[in-house]
Design an enzyme around this catalytic site. Structure first.
Site, PDB file in Angstrom:
ATOM      1  N   SER B  61      11.529  75.949  38.993  1.00  0.00           N
ATOM      2  CA  SER B  61      10.362  75.074  38.873  1.00  0.00           C
ATOM      3  C   SER B  61       9.503  75.393  37.658  1.00  0.00           C
ATOM      4  O   SER B  61       8.719  74.574  37.211  1.00  0.00           O
ATOM      5  CB  SER B  61       9.525  75.141  40.149  1.00  0.00           C
ATOM      6  OG  SER B  61       8.904  76.392  40.255  1.00  0.00           O
ATOM      7  N   LYS B  98       3.146  78.741  39.831  1.00  0.00           N
ATOM      8  CA  LYS B  98       2.913  77.459  39.138  1.00  0.00           C
ATOM      9  C   LYS B  98       1.761  77.630  38.150  1.00  0.00           C
ATOM     10  O   LYS B  98       1.005  78.599  38.198  1.00  0.00           O
ATOM     11  CB  LYS B  98       2.518  76.373  40.147  1.00  0.00           C
ATOM     12  CG  LYS B  98       3.575  76.012  41.191  1.00  0.00           C
ATOM     13  CD  LYS B  98       4.709  75.187  40.623  1.00  0.00           C
ATOM     14  CE  LYS B  98       5.778  74.907  41.668  1.00  0.00           C
ATOM     15  NZ  LYS B  98       6.561  76.091  42.069  1.00  0.00           N
TER      16      LYS B  98
END
Lengths: 442, 146
Positions: B61, B98
């Protein structure tokens, strides 16, 4: 002024660091053998789960309720609380660790004048850095500081730090504080005091010293009385080093044979020796106790304790394990089902300098032992607890022919498989001490 | 082409004591006056050891940020997260790594943005129970398998 920093529900808070989802949920941590509840989150306390509740009764007592259960993971608790102590060391002028989850701070000559703010900031820093919530009490004596920390824990308005710095605050706190919760007052004395009409800390502090002396003739009560009245008299040294060290455990099942007991006693003794070395002390007395299962009224009962005096004070694993096993030999009787064994070392003093017994002191041997212990401690620290143990510490194989049959390499695996191995069904990982256990980021 | 500056480092134990040049017999080394402490990752890159934790990256990701499957992230819990930081959060019972996007704070939400178009940003509303667990300060990549 003194401060005490107390980790809130320490073991539970440690588990929550890596399980943020358990915030606001009932969480309990079980004792060494998954036997009973030793730590509870506030939510678990509110549900009515009592400390000491046997694990198997949890489901019976609280059906259909979600409770997160953990086996105790001292490797994790030790590491995280070590971080807390490190932060305290950086922030405080002088500190000493009192237990795994409590740390005293001494403010003598401290430049920072606003101690309440200091405490609030310390709480913030520890919570953010480690994820551990703490309660801080600040007062002129250690006993009052301990009391203040309870208020900090109980009432949110204190913002985790309660300071007793005026006589008015002291008296108000004393009046609200039940005598049984005062630091240093054991359960037995609490009952006696209550019978005499002393219900709160204030009731005791308000008596005069002569009354206290005449009624109890006990140094601890007198000292507590003085401390409650704001006179600092619990010496720092006394708390820095423990007077006795005890390691014990209930077996997972019962043990009847001497060989089985010897393994457990050896392990407890080795652990005591290690703790002595960690705090730089030696012990003079090694005691062993051995108990049967009091709940099994159908079986013959026996609770026994004996001790032995070491010729030379020691903290060497070999010496202390040997002494403990000699005591065990004397203590052991056939025909009993034993449930619990433990080792206590007492007569603790600094490990140097001491006067060796001239007739029974082999300086060369002594140095050798010291070096050996240092090497063993290091290996066990690097490779994990019990990487290197004495032969007598090894758990025998299930169908083995005894100790000689157990090779060192398989000792740990065997310990896990053996029916006497420690039960840890709900143990969390060790993300701060093992690379294999670090958290996964997705 | 990237420029690479090579810095010689010594990764032995910390706090290596230097010999005092004065007590050495023979001709003193002319380099003694230039001796200084060696470079030490633990000392120089980990500023808050008591607040530092490690995590292993799983999945892709964050691949466009150069954070790949198997990398080790060095996480500092003690620093205040800022807009654009790479952070660790805990969502749906797992840790996630993230970008932190605080630009929509005034609209009542923040976002955790992946660095990979195959993944969607995670929107967190004001009343959601969310906390940044820690800020990623370094990632470590292994190139040469031993």
């Amino acid at each position: 002024m003194y401060g005490i920093i107390d980790c809130d529900n320490c073991y539970v808070s440690c588990e929550r660091v890596f399980r943020p989802d358990l915030k606001d949920k009932p969480v309990v941590v079980l004792s060494n053998n998954d036997g009973c509840v030793v730590a509870r989150s506030n939510e678990a306390k509110k549900m009515g789960i009592k400390a000491g509740t046997p694990y198997f009764q949890l489901a019976e007592q609280f059906p259909n309720q979600k409770i997160a259960v953990f086996s105790s993971n001292y490797e994790l608790y030790g590491e995280l609380t070590g971080r807390v102590v490190e932060i305290i060391r950086q922030e405080a002028p002088a500190y000493f660790r009192y237990s795994i989850d409590e740390c005293f701070v001494c403010f003598d000559g401290f430049a920072d004048t606003n101690l309440k703010e200091w405490g609030e900031n310390l709480h913030k820093r520890i919570l953010r850095s480690v994820g551990m919530p703490v309660s801080i009490g600040i007062a002129p004596t250690k006993t009052l500081a301990k009391m203040a920390s309870h208020f900090a824990k109980k009432y949110e308005g204190y913002r985790h730090c309660c300071m007793i710095d005026t006589d008015e605050k002291r008296i108000k706190a004393l009046k609200l504080y039940p005598i049984g919760e005062v630091w240093g007052i054991g359960r037995r004395y609490a009952a006696r005091l209550e019978a005499l009409g002393v219900k709160t800390a204030f009731d005791l502090a308000n008596h005069n010293e002569t009354w206290v002396k005449a009624t109890f003739n006990n140094i601890v009560i007198e000292r507590t009385w003085r401390e409650l009245n704001g006179i600092d008299c619990v010496p720092n040294e006394e708390m820095a080093k423990k007077k006795s060290i005890c390691t014990s455990r209930s077996f997972n099942g019962m043990i009847t044979d001497l060989d089985g007991l010897r393994t457990h006693v050896s392990n407890h003794a080795a652990r005591c020796a290690e703790k002595l070395r960690q705090q730089g002390t030696v012990a003079t007395i090694v005691g062993v106790f051995l108990n049967t299962n009091a709940f099994r009224e159908d079986l013959p009962q026996r609770c026994s304790f004996q001790e032995t005096l070491l010729t030379n004070p020691s903290n060497s694993t070999i010496t202390i394990v040997k002494a403990a096993n000699e005591v065990l030999q004397k203590l052991y009787r056939q025909g009993y089902h034993y449930k619990k064994a433990g080792v206590i070392v007492m007569g603790i003093g600094p490990d140097s300098p001491y006067q060796p017994d001239l007739f029974d002191f082999n300086a060369e041997q002594f140095e050798k032992m010291k070096r050996l212990d240092a090497v063993v401690d290091r290996i066990n620290k690097v490779n994990g607890t019990a990487s290197i143990v004495l032969g007598s510490q090894q758990y025998t194989r299930k169908n083995g022919k005894g100790k000689a049959d157990v090779v060192a390499r398989s000792a740990r695996r065997d310990a896990c498989q053996s029916k006497n191995a420690i039960k840890q069904d709900f143990k969390s990982k060790n993300p701060t001490t093992r690379w294999s256990d670090i958290i996964t980021l997705k | 082409m990237a420029n690479i500056k090579i810095i010689q480092g010594d990764f032995q134990q910390r706090l290596k004591l230097q010999f005092a040049p004065g007590i050495k017999a023979g001709f003193p080394s002319p380099a003694d006056d230039y001796s200084h402490e060696t470079l030490d990752f633990n000392r120089d890159l980990i500023l808050n050891p008591e607040a530092t934790f490690y995590g292993k990256v799983e999945g892709d990701s964050m691949i466009e940020a150069g954070i790949c499957d198997g990398d080790i992230a060095v996480i500092d819990r003690s620093i205040e997260p800022r807009d654009g930081d790479v952070v660790v959060g805990y969502i749906n019972d797992e840790f996630t790594i993230k970008y932190l996007d605080l630009r929509h704070r005034k609209d009542g939400y923040i976002e955790l943005r992946p660095a990979n178009n195959d993944f969607k940003p995670i929107r967190i509303r004001e009343d959601d129970d969310f906390e940044v667990w820690g800020v990623v300060v370094w990632t470590i990549k292994n190139w040469r398998k031993y």
